[in-house]
Design a protein around this motif. Structure first.
Motif, PDB file in Angstrom:
ATOM      1  N   LYS A   1       2.766  10.694   2.637  1.00  0.00           N
ATOM      2  CA  LYS A   1       1.369  10.483   3.007  1.00  0.00           C
ATOM      3  C   LYS A   1       1.189   9.154   3.721  1.00  0.00           C
ATOM      4  O   LYS A   1       2.073   8.292   3.676  1.00  0.00           O
TER       5      LYS A   1
ATOM      6  N   LYS B   1      -7.960  13.958   4.573  1.00  0.00           N
ATOM      7  CA  LYS B   1      -8.184  12.515   4.427  1.00  0.00           C
ATOM      8  C   LYS B   1      -7.971  12.103   2.961  1.00  0.00           C
ATOM      9  O   LYS B   1      -7.289  11.128   2.663  1.00  0.00           O
ATOM     10  N   LYS B   2      -8.536  12.886   2.052  1.00  0.00           N
ATOM     11  CA  LYS B   2      -8.438  12.580   0.624  1.00  0.00           C
ATOM     12  C   LYS B   2      -7.000  12.709   0.109  1.00  0.00           C
ATOM     13  O   LYS B   2      -6.524  11.859  -0.639  1.00  0.00           O
TER      14      LYS B   2
ATOM     15  N   LYS C   1      -2.253  10.716  11.747  1.00  0.00           N
ATOM     16  CA  LYS C   1      -3.169   9.588  11.582  1.00  0.00           C
ATOM     17  C   LYS C   1      -3.365   9.061  12.996  1.00  0.00           C
ATOM     18  O   LYS C   1      -2.404   8.640  13.656  1.00  0.00           O
TER      19      LYS C   1
ATOM     20  N   ASN D   1      -4.544  10.835   3.414  1.00  0.00           N
ATOM     21  CA  ASN D   1      -5.095   9.738   4.203  1.00  0.00           C
ATOM     22  C   ASN D   1      -4.820   9.950   5.700  1.00  0.00           C
ATOM     23  O   ASN D   1      -4.572   9.012   6.448  1.00  0.00           O
TER      24      ASN D   1
END
Length: 196
Positions: free
Chosen positions: A194, A131-132, A164, A135
């Protein structure tokens, strides 16, 4: 003297202009549909996409002077989600939600591109880190020896797979022959792709 200065100016302009990669329209459209960004590492050059029967990819870059290439596949989920919504409304129809394909799709991909010398190695990316850094909601790493059709002259492939939820899947195929090149160049391309 004036001619030498003009030639120098033209050379500098060409070098500066050529160092920036302009993304093809079809790849840019995929990135927009997938809610992704792509930042090409400095000094890398675009290389042609090679048609193969193992894994289609949308875009590729190469490091000049090294046997090191990175291939990108971006798969927006918009169409799959529409199909899923239609299917679940039909009585007696079963379809797996597109968010649940991730691990299985990566394993199928790895089997397709693998030479079969050894089983592909996979590892799940820590959910907080993925996530960091990207994303993304899910992430996996994989490593395999490549099949000739997909790998061409590359022996190894390291894959970063990202998802995602309800948005897209993405794969980054890092193609290489030399472990030292991988250690030196992979960190530069790891975060080029990303989610926004």
């Amino acid at each position: 003297m004036k001619l030498q200065f003009k030639l120098l100016l033209v050379t500098v302009f060409v070098l500066l202009f050529c160092s920036f990669i302009t993304l093809p329209d079809n790849f840019t459209k995929l990135l927009n549909r997938a809610g992704m960004t792509f930042e090409a590492p400095e000094g890398w050059v675009e290389t042609p996409v090679i048609n193969n029967n193992q894994m289609h990819y949308n875009y590729a870059i190469k490091y000049p002077g090294k046997d090191f290439e990175v291939r990108y596949t971006v798969r927006p989920m918009d169409t799959l989600l529409m199909q899923y919504q239609k299917m679940v409304q039909q009585r007696g129809t079963v379809m797996i939600h597109p968010n649940k394909y991730f691990g299985t799709a990566l394993m199928a991909t790895m089997i397709n591109i693998s030479s079969g010398e050894k089983a592909p190695q996979t590892r799940t990316y820590d959910s907080v880190a993925v996530k960091k850094e990207f994303n993304a909601d899910r992430g996996m790493f994989a490593l395999t020896y490549t099949k000739k059709d997909f790998g061409q002259d590359y022996r190894f492939c390291n894959v970063i797979a990202l998802q995602k939820d309800n948005v897209a899947y993405a794969y980054c195929f890092i193609m290489f022959n030399n472990q030292d090149d991988f250690k030196a160049l992979a960190p530069v391309v790891y975060h080029a792709l990303k989610f926004k």
